[in-house]
Design an enzyme around this catalytic site. Sequence first.
Site, PDB file in Angstrom:
ATOM      1  N   LEU A  49      -7.222  -8.200   5.262  1.00 15.98           N
ATOM      2  CA  LEU A  49      -8.461  -9.241   5.047  1.00 15.98           C
ATOM      3  C   LEU A  49      -9.265  -9.764   3.642  1.00 15.98           C
ATOM      4  O   LEU A  49     -10.234 -10.233   3.732  1.00 15.98           O
ATOM      5  CB  LEU A  49      -9.243  -9.344   6.526  1.00 15.98           C
ATOM      6  CG  LEU A  49      -9.026  -9.215   7.989  1.00 15.98           C
ATOM      7  CD1 LEU A  49     -10.721  -9.749   8.678  1.00 15.98           C
ATOM      8  CD2 LEU A  49      -9.196 -11.015   7.767  1.00 15.98           C
ATOM      9  N   LEU A 102       5.123   3.464   5.887  1.00 20.10           N
ATOM     10  CA  LEU A 102       4.813   4.140   4.927  1.00 20.10           C
ATOM     11  C   LEU A 102       4.086   2.774   3.580  1.00 20.10           C
ATOM     12  O   LEU A 102       5.341   1.982   3.716  1.00 20.10           O
ATOM     13  CB  LEU A 102       5.432   5.090   4.410  1.00 20.10           C
ATOM     14  CG  LEU A 102       7.164   5.864   3.763  1.00 20.10           C
ATOM     15  CD1 LEU A 102       7.484   4.922   3.046  1.00 20.10           C
ATOM     16  CD2 LEU A 102       7.037   7.144   4.324  1.00 20.10           C
ATOM     17  N   ARG A 103       3.381   3.053   3.421  1.00 24.99           N
ATOM     18  CA  ARG A 103       3.169   1.335   2.220  1.00 24.99           C
ATOM     19  C   ARG A 103       3.234   2.585   0.759  1.00 24.99           C
ATOM     20  O   ARG A 103       2.478   4.179   1.005  1.00 24.99           O
ATOM     21  CB  ARG A 103       1.468   2.240   2.292  1.00 24.99           C
ATOM     22  CG  ARG A 103       0.922   0.857   3.500  1.00 24.99           C
ATOM     23  CD  ARG A 103      -1.047   0.927   3.694  1.00 24.99           C
ATOM     24  NE  ARG A 103      -1.128   2.981   3.805  1.00 24.99           N
ATOM     25  CZ  ARG A 103      -1.747   3.380   3.975  1.00 24.99           C
ATOM     26  NH1 ARG A 103      -3.233   1.966   3.748  1.00 24.99           N
ATOM     27  NH2 ARG A 103      -2.633   4.462   4.565  1.00 24.99           N
ATOM     28  N   CYS A 120       8.718  -4.887   1.636  1.00 18.36           N
ATOM     29  CA  CYS A 120       8.352  -5.266   3.143  1.00 18.36           C
ATOM     30  C   CYS A 120       8.646  -6.543   3.696  1.00 18.36           C
ATOM     31  O   CYS A 120       8.917  -6.533   4.478  1.00 18.36           O
ATOM     32  CB  CYS A 120       7.551  -4.124   3.528  1.00 18.36           C
ATOM     33  SG  CYS A 120       8.560  -2.406   3.408  1.00 18.36           S
ATOM     34  N   VAL A 135      12.376   5.747   0.960  1.00 18.85           N
ATOM     35  CA  VAL A 135      11.652   5.744   2.050  1.00 18.85           C
ATOM     36  C   VAL A 135      12.496   6.896   2.687  1.00 18.85           C
ATOM     37  O   VAL A 135      11.845   8.130   3.244  1.00 18.85           O
ATOM     38  CB  VAL A 135      12.203   5.088   3.545  1.00 18.85           C
ATOM     39  CG1 VAL A 135      12.384   5.360   4.747  1.00 18.85           C
ATOM     40  CG2 VAL A 135      11.797   2.983   3.338  1.00 18.85           C
TER      41      VAL A 135
HETATM   42  C1  UDX Z   1       3.573  -2.036   3.887  1.00 23.98           C
HETATM   43  C2  UDX Z   1       3.869  -1.520   5.142  1.00 23.98           C
HETATM   44  O1  UDX Z   1       2.098  -1.595   5.267  1.00 23.98           O
HETATM   45  C3  UDX Z   1       4.095  -0.992   5.515  1.00 23.98           C
HETATM   46  O2  UDX Z   1       3.684  -0.341   6.915  1.00 23.98           O
HETATM   47  C4  UDX Z   1       5.416  -0.778   5.914  1.00 23.98           C
HETATM   48  O3  UDX Z   1       5.995   0.133   6.172  1.00 23.98           O
HETATM   49  C5  UDX Z   1       6.080  -1.355   4.037  1.00 23.98           C
HETATM   50  O4  UDX Z   1       5.339  -2.853   3.921  1.00 23.98           O
HETATM   51  P1  UDX Z   1       3.366  -1.855   1.615  1.00 23.98           P
HETATM   52  O5  UDX Z   1       4.234  -3.158   1.265  1.00 23.98           O
HETATM   53  O6  UDX Z   1       3.441  -0.971   0.090  1.00 23.98           O
HETATM   54  O7  UDX Z   1       3.599  -1.718   2.941  1.00 23.98           O
HETATM   55  O8  UDX Z   1       2.225  -2.723   0.775  1.00 23.98           O
HETATM   56  P2  UDX Z   1       0.782  -3.024   1.852  1.00 23.98           P
HETATM   57  O9  UDX Z   1      -0.701  -2.206   1.397  1.00 23.98           O
HETATM   58  O10 UDX Z   1       0.735  -3.316   2.580  1.00 23.98           O
HETATM   59  O11 UDX Z   1       0.646  -4.743   0.939  1.00 23.98           O
HETATM   60  C6  UDX Z   1       1.237  -5.704   1.249  1.00 23.98           C
HETATM   61  C7  UDX Z   1       1.054  -6.791   0.421  1.00 23.98           C
HETATM   62  O12 UDX Z   1      -0.354  -7.313   1.127  1.00 23.98           O
HETATM   63  C8  UDX Z   1       1.575  -7.057  -1.177  1.00 23.98           C
HETATM   64  O13 UDX Z   1       1.134  -7.213  -1.888  1.00 23.98           O
HETATM   65  C9  UDX Z   1      -0.585  -6.800  -0.543  1.00 23.98           C
HETATM   66  O14 UDX Z   1      -1.595  -6.995  -2.364  1.00 23.98           O
HETATM   67  C10 UDX Z   1      -1.068  -7.510   0.375  1.00 23.98           C
HETATM   68  N1  UDX Z   1      -2.093  -7.479   0.370  1.00 23.98           N
HETATM   69  C11 UDX Z   1      -2.217  -6.376   1.561  1.00 23.98           C
HETATM   70  C12 UDX Z   1      -3.048  -8.413   0.621  1.00 23.98           C
HETATM   71  O15 UDX Z   1      -3.103  -9.671  -0.831  1.00 23.98           O
HETATM   72  N2  UDX Z   1      -4.328  -8.320   1.170  1.00 23.98           N
HETATM   73  C13 UDX Z   1      -4.658  -7.540   2.505  1.00 23.98           C
HETATM   74  O16 UDX Z   1      -5.365  -7.109   2.779  1.00 23.98           O
HETATM   75  C14 UDX Z   1      -3.763  -6.541   2.155  1.00 23.98           C
END
Ligand code: UDX
Length: 439
Positions: A259, A154-155, A269, A13
């Site tokens: 979904l 942020l992702r 996170c 971050v």
């Molecule tokens: C997340 C949030 O999106 C972001 O706003 C926050 O600040 C930090 O945490 P990030 O951890 O980078 O970001 O990943 P993200 O793309 O959100 O995915 C998180 C987890 O959920 C991953 O393990 C991903 O594979 C999983 N996921 C996501 C699913 O299993 N299904 C989905 O439909 C979406």
Amino acid sequence: MAQRITVIGTGYVGLVSAVGLADFGNYVTGVDIDTAKVERLSAGDTVIFEHGLAEYQRRNLDAGRLRFTTDIRGAINRSDIVFIAVGTPDREDGSADLSFLERALEDIAAGADGFTVVVTKSTVPVGTNRWIGEELRRRRPEAELSVVSNPEFLREGRAIHDFFHPDRLVIGYETERPEGARARERMEDVYRALYLIETPMVWCNLETAELIKYASNAFLATKITFINQMANLAEACGADIHAVAKTMGMDGRISSKFLHPGPGYGGSCFPKDTKAIANTGSRHGVTMSVIEEVIAANEQQKARIADKVERLTGGVSGKNVAVLGLAFKSETDDVRESPAITVVERLLSWGARVSVHDPQALANFRGIFEDRVSYHESEFAAIEGADCLVILTEWNEYRNLDLARARELMAGDALVDGRNALDPEQAREVGFRYIGVGR
Ligand code: UDX
């Protein structure tokens, strides 16, 4: 007016924020205690794998708006605004470890000169920003300062894009203090570039900003867990979860995002923030049973993948399992809380031999499993001789995997697709016994 900014901490971050704030025209100094890292960053080298970051970093270094140093107090001394972006890891009981933050406060109290706005980017428990204000005023009663909570959404893998195109900016400030209004004006200057492209700005008190961040992440984690459990049910009763999810998403109240069923959420996170908000609830005597259930269900979801391997291979003991995908999601090298850790740990405990591949995350995974699994630079080298193939991250190269070649190289015919990345029909055509998630 361009602001002079210090960003404390050049982790994920912190680094993205420092680079982004400089690109908005501010003069930014990124500080870190790690000398080697500061040298690399100053030379324009990358320290994390993140699309576009290196380019923005170099551009702003060259323009003289960005620099990096280990001299924390010197940097703070010359700043109008100090962003805190240090790590807040979770402790055993789910509460946040604020020791890096405390150290930053010590430096701010010692270094601040003139009216200074102290902005927290790190995700911190509700109530922490209020405490930061009290702490700083206790340590340095004569200091002119004001505290702001500006959580980051942020992702990983899309952090640069998210920084420049946020859905909203959340800025919590000391609404009840006169300095609060001054801090708000400075924050308006910092983010003028986003204001001009009509990014919604949410101005609120400190606690509201803190809770917005946790509520958002906990909701997304809940949404994923919900669809994962529905997928498990679809599997049991013969429905296709993709058709279910897609159709649910057509309802504007639900939306189609987040979904996608899989092996459970991971990363830096969601696991941490869900535990932290459950912990905050219990501290306030408020039931957070939905979140608690999400945390438990997500653990079960990760374990389920290993159970599928066990079932499909008729007992995995003494067998070879190839795991493709170690990062917690694609486009990152991050393995923190990755489902791959739980799955591989279980397979090993049941006596399987595990070979692994990932386009980016091999080194990080090696840091955890050392010589307990075998590491391969090519997916086919990992697959060779395997009794079962498991996909755990949705990398594009796995979506387009040459299934016929994979099947030929393998000793067995079991395929567990933890991300529904492959076409089940195609997999079955080349002779695999295929199991996905919810279809
Ligand atoms: C997340 C949030 O999106 C972001 O706003 C926050 O600040 C930090 O945490 P990030 O951890 O980078 O970001 O990943 P993200 O793309 O959100 O995915 C998180 C987890 O959920 C991953 O393990 C991903 O594979 C999983 N996921 C996501 C699913 O299993 N299904 C989905 O439909 C979406």
